[in-house]
Enzyme design. Structure first.
Site, PDB file in Angstrom:
ATOM      1  N   CYS A  50      85.543  95.488  20.652  1.00  0.00           N
ATOM      2  CA  CYS A  50      85.434  95.350  22.106  1.00  0.00           C
ATOM      3  C   CYS A  50      84.842  94.009  22.508  1.00  0.00           C
ATOM      4  CB  CYS A  50      84.628  96.506  22.690  1.00  0.00           C
ATOM      5  SG  CYS A  50      83.041  96.678  21.916  1.00  0.00           S
ATOM      6  N   HIS A  98      81.134  81.071  10.145  1.00  0.00           N
ATOM      7  CA  HIS A  98      81.362  81.947  11.298  1.00  0.00           C
ATOM      8  C   HIS A  98      81.463  83.410  10.854  1.00  0.00           C
ATOM      9  CE1 HIS A  98      82.707  83.092  15.293  1.00  0.00           C
ATOM     10  NE2 HIS A  98      83.570  83.894  14.678  1.00  0.00           N
ATOM     11  N   THR A 114      74.506  96.524  13.609  1.00  0.00           N
ATOM     12  CA  THR A 114      75.113  96.757  12.300  1.00  0.00           C
ATOM     13  C   THR A 114      76.549  97.298  12.376  1.00  0.00           C
ATOM     14  OG1 THR A 114      74.052  98.910  12.321  1.00  0.00           O
ATOM     15  CG2 THR A 114      72.918  97.169  11.127  1.00  0.00           C
TER      16      THR A 114
END
Lengths: 340, 265
Positions: A50, A98, A114
């Site tokens: 999301c 990244h 997490t």
């Protein structure tokens, strides 16, 4: 060969853009297969949550591959307006760094969360099943998972809850032996009490009683939580059976007082009682906290704990970045060695 | 090498486990490998202590429970035994970490202060006497572990009541769980104490009369723990009050033992 990533996240794009480029989970495999033929890449994986959509790829020509990935993102989602302004692009060493930052939760909206590790694992599994990964991406993802595990266990980046609802759950778990045996009572139906009750439910809270003046609303919330709705006037009757109370009424006076609690605590054989006061003005008299085995926490207390936990996580960022830098250097060396 | 050498060696390992505990609490580390190191240090200390007790027993040709020093060392050994046997079944995080400093402190007190001179009133060598003393010491081990659990409960309770718990609170178990374990240990200790007392009564009749100071101490301890257990079960004592009472009962047990031993000399 070069590692390339094209993507956007909660920092670079608003939710209106993110939702338009999100890949449904069931289509991840098919999309990765399609990408292998649509773009000049030899390995590819798509991460879609999301808060972020990212495509990781291995290509001979990084620039060409990045351009093709951008085009694919536009064509796959049939975008009428370009979203290039929201996209970021990283190559090789920066791409590795990244991914490691992402899996360790350093790039998440909630620092150190997490859930992202599981989501990256799912993305990798989908790409692997589709046969879209090879030596480079396999190594990259596996090393990233190992780094996340190491960083989680050696630093405090994931420690402590950073939301009020989760702080309440964390406190409840340090009071009660087993949340599945605990009964929760929600007095007053507001967004915060709903979030807290949901968080407790998700951690296995046994049964939930919802009590409010608006029967329809409390019935709907009870349905959502898999609990039982009771009439507002009946809460004192049910109270002795309850272990956790979330109170968020608009009452101008405290509804739970020390005088009321003393006989109730006797009735419940002095079992611990956790009172979460979300109401403003407060619903639970401060003096209740003086009683043995009664733990009263209000919004300020829990917000303060959440703030301190977040500050503690932020203090760990430097250590995490150092640990990540070591691993990035090793992975970059391996990549250069293999594809020189 | 003398038995004292092994007891000092045991002390060194317990100090190591205690230092590790303090470091873990300060740095908020809860990794399993640190827990394993903690357990290894305690196990090695336990074995060193066992060797020390066996050597002393061989010299005395009887169970080494003849003076305050030996009894103190035996209580520490029983505490560690209970931690090693019972601890894993409860899966209580940081139980070993809290046990180590208590063990270190009691053992150091024993090594430095408790009288190691042969007792003037050493009773006749008899299986009944040794049964009574051995079971009694095991009961003390269970009470000592209940003391450790109560200390953890007290710390955790204070953290929760403070409204701003320090990160340590995340390392400790839930107060309700500590309460349940505490009661179970007290029950176990009380059963052992009662069995030991029966052995004591039989040996008093069959072998030799016990000094009155010892009898008074034993019965007072029995009543103190009976009252405590009744308060925690029937009286629903929980939380801070129950923890403080449990800790006070064990401190009474130790100090009263040392006091009556001194009186009986």
């Amino acid at each position: 060969m070069n590692l390339v990533i094209i993507g956007l996240n909660h920092c670079s794009a608003p939710v209106a853009v993110r939702e338009r480029v999100a890949f449904p989970r069931a289509q991840l495999g098919a999309a990765t297969c399609e990408l292998l033929s649509a773009a000049p890449v030899t390995e590819v994986a798509i991460l879609s949550t999301c808060n972020r959509v990212e495509i990781y790829a291995l290509a001979a020509a990084a620039g060409q591959a990045a351009l093709a990935l951008r085009r694919y993102l536009h064509s796959y989602h049939k975008l009428t307006e370009p979203i290039d302004v929201h996209l970021y692009e990283r190559h090789n060493r920066d791409c590795i760094a990244h991914l490691l930052n992402v899996v360790c939760g350093l790039d998440s909206m909630v620092l150190g969360e997490t859930e992202i590790l599981g989501q990256v694992k799912d993305a990798y599994a989908a790409a692997q099943t589709a046969g879209a990964t090879g030596a480079a991406l396999n190594r990259l993802f596996q090393k990233a998972f190992a780094a996340a595990k190491h960083i989680r266990s050696t630093t405090a980046i994931t420690r402590g809850s950073t939301s009020v609802a989760n702080v309440a759950v964390e406190l409840a778990e340090k009071i009660f032996r087993d949340l599945t045996q605990s009964t929760v009572m929600v007095i007053g139906t507001g967004a915060m009490s709903e979030a807290t009750a949901k968080a407790l439910r998700s951690r296995g809270a046994g049964s939930i009683l919802v009590c409010g003046r608006d029967r329809e609303r409390s019935g709907a919330l009870a349905g959502q939580l898999g609990g039982r709705a009771i009439h507002y006037d009946d809460w004192p009757v049910e109270f002795p059976k309850v272990d956790i109370v979330i109170s968020a009424t608009a009452s101008p006076h405290p509804i739970v007082t020390r005088e009321k609690l003393i006989p109730l605590m006797k009735e419940r054989h002095q079992r611990p009682l956790f009172l979460i006061d979300i109401g403003v003005p407060r619903d639970i008299e401060t003096a209740c906290d003086e009683l043995e085995n009664v733990y009263v926490y209000n919004m300020d207390d829990m917000q303060q704990i959440a703030k301190e936990n977040l500050a503690a996580r932020e203090r760990e960022i430097t250590i995490c970045r150092e640990l990540i830098a070591e691993r990035v250097a090793r992975l970059a060396e391996w990549l250069e060695e293999r594809y020189k | 090498m003398t038995d004292r050498y092994f007891l000092w060696m045991a002390f060194v390992f317990y100090v190591g486990a205690s230092a590790l505990t303090l470091w873990r609490l300060r740095s908020e580390r809860s990794q399993s490998w640190l827990h394993h190191i903690n357990v290894i240090l305690i196990v090695v200390g336990f074995l060193m202590q066992l060797v020390g007790l066996i050597l002393r027993g061989q010299n005395l040709h009887r169970c080494p429970l003849t003076n305050p020093f030996e009894v103190t060392v035996f209580i520490v050994w029983a505490l560690v035994l209970f931690y090693l046997v019972i601890g894993p079944s409860y899966r209580v995080s940081f139980l070993g970490a809290f046990t180590a400093p208590v063990v270190t402190l009691i053992l150091l007190t024993g090594l430095l202060t408790a009288s190691d001179a042969p007792h003037a009133l050493v009773l006749k060598h008899s299986p009944w006497v040794e049964f009574h003393a051995g079971i009694g010491i095991l009961a003390c081990g269970a009470f000592a572990l209940a003391f450790v659990v109560a200390a953890m409960d007290l710390v955790q309770n204070r953290q929760l009541k403070s409204h701003h718990p320090s990160p340590t609170f995340r390392l400790l178990p839930a107060v309700e769980q500590l309460g349940v374990i505490g009661v179970r240990l007290l029950m176990l200790g009380f059963i052992l104490l009662t069995v030991g007392m029966i052995g004591g009564v039989i040996s008093d009749k069959l072998v030799e009369a016990w000094p009155w100071q010892k009898v008074a101490w034993a019965w007072t301890t029995w009543w103190v723990y009976a009252a405590l257990l009744a308060a925690r079960t029937i009286g629903n004592w929980r939380g801070q009050k129950a923890s403080v009472a449990t800790m006070a009962a064990f401190i009474f047990l130790l100090t009263a033992y040392w006091g009556t031993s001194w009186l009986a000399r």
